[in-house]
Design a protein around this motif. Structure first.
Motif, mmCIF file in Angstrom:
data_model
loop_
_atom_site.group_PDB
_atom_site.id
_atom_site.type_symbol
_atom_site.label_atom_id
_atom_site.label_comp_id
_atom_site.label_asym_id
_atom_site.label_seq_id
_atom_site.Cartn_x
_atom_site.Cartn_y
_atom_site.Cartn_z
ATOM 1 N N GLU A 177 -7.109 4.841 -7.909
ATOM 2 C CA GLU A 177 -6.236 3.436 -8.889
ATOM 3 C C GLU A 177 -6.330 2.345 -8.555
ATOM 4 O O GLU A 177 -6.008 1.467 -9.490
ATOM 5 N N ASN B 92 -6.714 9.947 -4.259
ATOM 6 C CA ASN B 92 -6.218 9.107 -5.454
ATOM 7 C C ASN B 92 -6.164 7.638 -5.060
ATOM 8 O O ASN B 92 -5.561 6.974 -6.668
ATOM 9 N N MET B 93 -5.290 7.290 -4.440
ATOM 10 C CA MET B 93 -4.838 5.971 -4.657
ATOM 11 C C MET B 93 -6.315 4.730 -4.171
ATOM 12 O O MET B 93 -6.651 4.138 -5.462
ATOM 13 N N LEU C 172 1.011 -1.310 -0.047
ATOM 14 C CA LEU C 172 -0.155 -0.256 -0.155
ATOM 15 C C LEU C 172 0.586 1.266 0.345
ATOM 16 O O LEU C 172 0.344 2.487 -0.743
ATOM 17 N N ASP C 173 1.673 1.277 0.777
ATOM 18 C CA ASP C 173 2.780 2.590 0.999
ATOM 19 C C ASP C 173 3.214 2.676 -0.753
ATOM 20 O O ASP C 173 3.651 3.600 -1.074
ATOM 21 N N LEU D 250 2.284 1.981 -3.119
ATOM 22 C CA LEU D 250 1.289 2.285 -4.066
ATOM 23 C C LEU D 250 0.830 4.283 -4.069
ATOM 24 O O LEU D 250 0.952 3.965 -5.241
ATOM 25 N N LYS D 251 0.589 3.724 -3.117
ATOM 26 C CA LYS D 251 0.660 5.556 -2.368
ATOM 27 C C LYS D 251 1.973 5.882 -2.847
ATOM 28 O O LYS D 251 1.471 6.970 -3.402
ATOM 29 N N VAL E 29 1.118 6.358 -6.747
ATOM 30 C CA VAL E 29 0.303 6.850 -7.076
ATOM 31 C C VAL E 29 0.589 9.079 -7.049
ATOM 32 O O VAL E 29 0.041 8.944 -7.913
#
Length: 90
Positions: free
Chosen positions: A78, A74-75, A16-17, A19-20, A23
């Motif tokens: 995505e 935004n996450m 997740l980090d 992806l953050k 993005v």
């Protein structure tokens, strides 16, 4: 700001980090991929919000939302795109 969100699969935190970071980099922010959470300071600075490392209990919920909203929003966008692509492939 304390993390109050609890992810269902704690092992997913690293992904997740990542992806953050991806993005927010795509949105034009200067992201340190080893610490993608630091992008919140850039967003706070843009908004004129006095976010500091450590305790930020003085921030209003409106201020916190102005910082976290663009990141989380935004996450989510995505992740929806990713899910749609997976559904197309099936």
């Amino acid at each position: 700001m304390a993390r109050r969100n609890k992810i269902l699969v704690p092992e997913a935190r690293e992904n997740l980090d990542q992806l953050k970071g991806q993005v927010m980099k795509a949105k034009g922010y200067d992201v340190n991929m080893t610490d993608p959470n630091a992008v919140k300071y850039e967003i706070a600075n843009e908004q004129g919000i006095p976010l500091q490392k450590g305790n930020n209990g003085q921030l209003t919920s409106e201020q916190a939302g102005k910082i976290g909203g663009p990141i989380g929003g935004n996450m989510v966008k995505e992740m929806v795109k990713m899910a749609q692509e997976q559904m197309k492939q099936k």
